[in-house]
Design an enzyme around this catalytic site. Sequence first.
Site, PDB file in Angstrom:
ATOM      1  CD  GLU A 152    -105.651 138.982   8.434  1.00  0.00           C
ATOM      2  OE1 GLU A 152    -105.108 138.290   7.550  1.00  0.00           O
ATOM      3  OE2 GLU A 152    -105.252 140.133   8.730  1.00  0.00           O
ATOM      4  CB  CYS A 186     -98.945 137.773   9.052  1.00  0.00           C
ATOM      5  SG  CYS A 186     -99.637 138.688  10.459  1.00  0.00           S
ATOM      6  CB  CYS A 227    -103.374 137.583  11.484  1.00  0.00           C
ATOM      7  SG  CYS A 227    -103.209 139.379  11.326  1.00  0.00           S
TER       8      CYS A 227
END
Length: 172
Positions: free
Chosen positions: A59, A87, A90
């Site tokens: 990402e 996560c 990100c």
Amino acid sequence: MLSSQENDLRWMAEALSEAMRAEALDEVPVGAVVVFNGECIGRGHNTPIVSHDPTAHAEIEALRSAARAVGNYRLVGATVYATVEPCLMCMGALLHARVQRVVFGCYDSKFGAAGSLYDLSSDARLNHRIEVTSGIAEGECRELLQRFFQKKRGSSKGNSESENRGEEETEQ
């Protein structure tokens, strides 16, 4: 004209293609693309091992690529397609970029921050919200990860017994 789900599947296929590029580098197979006005403006795949960069998640790489393409770190109105739930790091970057929407394939019960472990996408304490769609090409995304980790376990044990048993595992 493509329906919303067909459009999501189209772009998730692109993200899966990026994930396979990560797998070819022996990285955890996660891929992402950034779409704006029906065009891909950024793409990325996991490269933290080969780049010696703990922030080189799919990402983040896709956001960097998109920001360079448009000449702005704000990606207002963009949609990010990722094969795995983003996560915390990100999601933080996606929030800072002011991304409108995140679409992901499978949940990440260990690190996910878009609905499973945490949900930064709709946290009222933050000044931006992100629309989240999950489960697009979920089976393909999950299988890619499972195969990767089964191979890793097999090679680290000196055999591929776990692959042959066909065990269902969800490790991301």
